[in-house]
Write a protein that holds these residues in place. Structure first.
Motif, mmCIF file in Angstrom:
data_model
loop_
_atom_site.group_PDB
_atom_site.id
_atom_site.type_symbol
_atom_site.label_atom_id
_atom_site.label_comp_id
_atom_site.label_asym_id
_atom_site.label_seq_id
_atom_site.Cartn_x
_atom_site.Cartn_y
_atom_site.Cartn_z
ATOM 1 N N PHE A 295 -14.075 7.363 -2.399
ATOM 2 C CA PHE A 295 -13.871 6.377 -1.340
ATOM 3 C C PHE A 295 -14.142 6.970 0.028
ATOM 4 C CE2 PHE A 295 -9.824 8.296 -2.540
ATOM 5 C CZ PHE A 295 -9.223 8.638 -1.344
ATOM 6 N N ASP A 296 -14.408 6.091 0.950
ATOM 7 C CA ASP A 296 -14.579 6.448 2.354
ATOM 8 C C ASP A 296 -13.268 7.093 2.832
ATOM 9 O OD1 ASP A 296 -14.540 6.343 5.171
ATOM 10 O OD2 ASP A 296 -15.952 4.673 5.185
ATOM 11 N N SER A 297 -13.342 8.289 3.350
ATOM 12 C CA SER A 297 -12.126 9.030 3.728
ATOM 13 C C SER A 297 -11.333 8.366 4.833
ATOM 14 C CB SER A 297 -12.503 10.459 4.140
ATOM 15 O OG SER A 297 -13.082 11.163 3.065
ATOM 16 N N SER A 298 -11.911 7.366 5.479
ATOM 17 C CA SER A 298 -11.159 6.648 6.511
ATOM 18 C C SER A 298 -10.208 5.614 5.911
ATOM 19 C CB SER A 298 -12.115 5.950 7.483
ATOM 20 O OG SER A 298 -12.795 4.885 6.850
ATOM 21 N N ILE A 299 -10.299 5.391 4.599
ATOM 22 C CA ILE A 299 -9.426 4.429 3.917
ATOM 23 C C ILE A 299 -8.184 5.158 3.416
ATOM 24 C CG2 ILE A 299 -9.251 2.681 2.118
ATOM 25 C CD1 ILE A 299 -11.383 2.036 4.138
ATOM 26 N N SER A 300 -7.007 4.665 3.758
ATOM 27 C CA SER A 300 -5.740 5.267 3.326
ATOM 28 C C SER A 300 -5.139 4.491 2.159
ATOM 29 C CB SER A 300 -4.738 5.288 4.485
ATOM 30 O OG SER A 300 -5.225 6.041 5.569
ATOM 31 N N ASN A 301 -4.261 5.183 1.410
ATOM 32 C CA ASN A 301 -3.475 4.605 0.314
ATOM 33 C C ASN A 301 -4.290 4.289 -0.937
ATOM 34 O OD1 ASN A 301 -1.147 4.710 1.896
ATOM 35 N ND2 ASN A 301 -1.470 2.644 2.697
ATOM 36 N N VAL A 302 -5.470 4.874 -1.074
ATOM 37 C CA VAL A 302 -6.221 4.757 -2.325
ATOM 38 C C VAL A 302 -5.653 5.809 -3.272
ATOM 39 C CG1 VAL A 302 -8.476 4.877 -3.431
ATOM 40 C CG2 VAL A 302 -8.271 3.978 -1.098
ATOM 41 N N ALA A 315 -4.507 -2.240 -4.300
ATOM 42 C CA ALA A 315 -5.529 -2.521 -3.273
ATOM 43 C C ALA A 315 -4.973 -3.253 -2.064
ATOM 44 C CB ALA A 315 -6.677 -3.329 -3.899
ATOM 45 N N GLU A 316 -3.889 -4.007 -2.279
ATOM 46 C CA GLU A 316 -3.318 -4.748 -1.131
ATOM 47 C C GLU A 316 -2.718 -3.801 -0.092
ATOM 48 O OE1 GLU A 316 0.145 -3.876 -3.666
ATOM 49 O OE2 GLU A 316 -1.916 -4.513 -4.034
ATOM 50 N N GLN A 317 -2.540 -2.501 -0.468
ATOM 51 C CA GLN A 317 -2.003 -1.528 0.467
ATOM 52 C C GLN A 317 -3.066 -0.598 1.045
ATOM 53 O OE1 GLN A 317 1.029 -1.694 1.709
ATOM 54 N NE2 GLN A 317 1.318 -3.506 0.422
ATOM 55 N N TRP A 318 -4.338 -0.823 0.692
ATOM 56 C CA TRP A 318 -5.394 -0.031 1.305
ATOM 57 C C TRP A 318 -5.540 -0.458 2.775
ATOM 58 C CZ3 TRP A 318 -9.781 -0.908 -2.838
ATOM 59 C CH2 TRP A 318 -9.396 -0.280 -4.036
ATOM 60 N N VAL A 319 -5.827 0.508 3.612
ATOM 61 C CA VAL A 319 -6.011 0.193 5.031
ATOM 62 C C VAL A 319 -6.953 1.210 5.644
ATOM 63 C CG1 VAL A 319 -3.977 1.545 5.738
ATOM 64 C CG2 VAL A 319 -4.801 -0.310 7.209
ATOM 65 N N ARG A 320 -7.773 0.773 6.540
ATOM 66 C CA ARG A 320 -8.706 1.682 7.221
ATOM 67 C C ARG A 320 -8.020 2.275 8.459
ATOM 68 N NH1 ARG A 320 -14.109 2.015 6.878
ATOM 69 N NH2 ARG A 320 -14.293 -0.061 5.936
ATOM 70 N N ALA A 321 -8.087 3.587 8.591
ATOM 71 C CA ALA A 321 -7.516 4.261 9.762
ATOM 72 C C ALA A 321 -8.272 3.838 11.015
ATOM 73 C CB ALA A 321 -7.583 5.762 9.578
ATOM 74 N N GLU A 322 -7.543 3.634 12.078
ATOM 75 C CA GLU A 322 -8.186 3.207 13.331
ATOM 76 C C GLU A 322 -8.576 4.422 14.165
ATOM 77 O OE1 GLU A 322 -5.561 0.564 15.328
ATOM 78 O OE2 GLU A 322 -5.648 -0.961 13.769
#
Length: 322
Positions: A295-302, A315-322
């Motif tokens: 996964f893209d390392s900017s995505i958290s909680n994978v 997946a509902e808890q995945w979030v992209r770091a800002e």
């Protein structure tokens, strides 16, 4: 997908999730291109190497899964491995020449260095009860290739050599094509003529699996962790018993197991079932699948998940770091 504003549990971490269906062989490139953010491709040596070469912008995770590879015989009357004395000898001959350790060494160990030949169906090598069940049900006779023994068993079967064996699987699938190639190289020396019958419609309605138009089926089951989940695979007339296998003792053991919540009862019945399946050679387990997630390392909680749910489990808890 968007959050349900009326949901009573923990709120979703992101406002929109888009699921795309992409062929396994195209997923890594789609990840690198930014067309996908999280992928769970088939675990092959090439796939892992491609992801590793993509740099720190992407995260790779590898782990055990509850999915396992197997070769299942077709027991239908008139087939090479039919349920009779000659068919059993032919099944034993095939089991003797399938190079399971070579398949693991070449295709699986480079991904999971702890991978071993799998010798059970209702438990996994990384389970605590694995060795107990295997020691009670299987003596290791098919762990190493025995070409001379296979040829002798094939002669005992009474079949005229070379014996055609159609190995069916869902194609395209490079790893399974490689498995069939390894089996061909080994088993043809014993008097078989292995035919690679990979077919895009293998699992389709009216396809080779449903119509029993194969000699050996190569595919995988995904374990659920439920004690009796294997019953429809191995019981007489079971909905997933595609090869028409039947053994009254196996049926009785499943009846006992599925009617009890006692862990000790379940363990003892699994031992009985596994031994009978080895004695009859229902099929040949090969290996537990390694799982690969990137996964893209900017995505958290994978978070890697070994069950049938796979990587989208949270997946509902995945979030992209800002």
């Amino acid at each position: 997908m968007v959050p349900n504003e009326s949901y009573y549990g923990t709120a979703a971490a992101t406002g929109e999730l888009v699921f795309r269906f992409v062929a396994p062989e195209a997923q890594v490139q789609a990840l690198q291109n930014g067309d996908l953010n999280v992928v769970e491709p088939q675990a092959t040596v090439d796939t892992v190497q491609q992801i590793e070469a993509m740099g720190d912008q992407f995260t790779l995770e590898v782990g055990d899964t509850l999915t396992w590879e197997h070769l299942d015989f077709n027991f239908a009357d008139g087939t090479t491995f039919a349920e009779d004395e000659g068919g059993l000898a032919a099944r034993e001959a095939f089991a003797m020449c399938v190079p399971r350790q070579q398949i693991i060494d070449n295709l699986i160990a480079p991904i999971n260095e702890e991978a071993v030949v799998m010798n059970a169906r209702e438990t996994f090598p990384f389970y605590d009860n694995y060795e107990d069940i295997v020691s009670a049900s299987y003596d290791g006779r098919y762990d190493e290739v025995d070409i001379e023994g296979a040829a002798a068993k094939l002669e005992e079967s009474g079949l005229s050599t070379p014996v055609d064996v159609r190995i069916g699987y869902s194609a395209p699938n490079q790893r399974r094509s490689d498995e069939v190639a390894a089996i061909t190289s080994s088993c043809n020396e014993a008097g078989f003529n292995i035919l690679d019958e990979g077919d895009p419609d293998f699992f389709s309605a009216g396809g080779p699996l449903e119509t029993a138009n194969y000699d050996v089926a190569l595919f995988a089951w995904a374990g659920s962790g439920q004690k009796a989940s294997g019953e429809p695979i191995y019981s007489t007339g079971g909905g997933q018993n595609f090869g028409n296998y039947s053994n009254e003792e196996v049926d009785a053991a499943w009846d006992t197991l599925s009617a009890s919540s006692d862990e000790d009862v379940a363990l003892e019945q699994v031992k009985i079932i596994e031994k009978l399946l080895w004695d009859d050679l229902y099929g040949i387990p090969v290996f537990a699948h390694p799982g690969v997630v990137a996964f893209d390392s900017s995505i958290s909680n994978v978070i890697f998940n070994s069950t049938q749910t796979g990587i989208p489990w949270n997946a509902e808890q995945w979030v992209r770091a800002e």
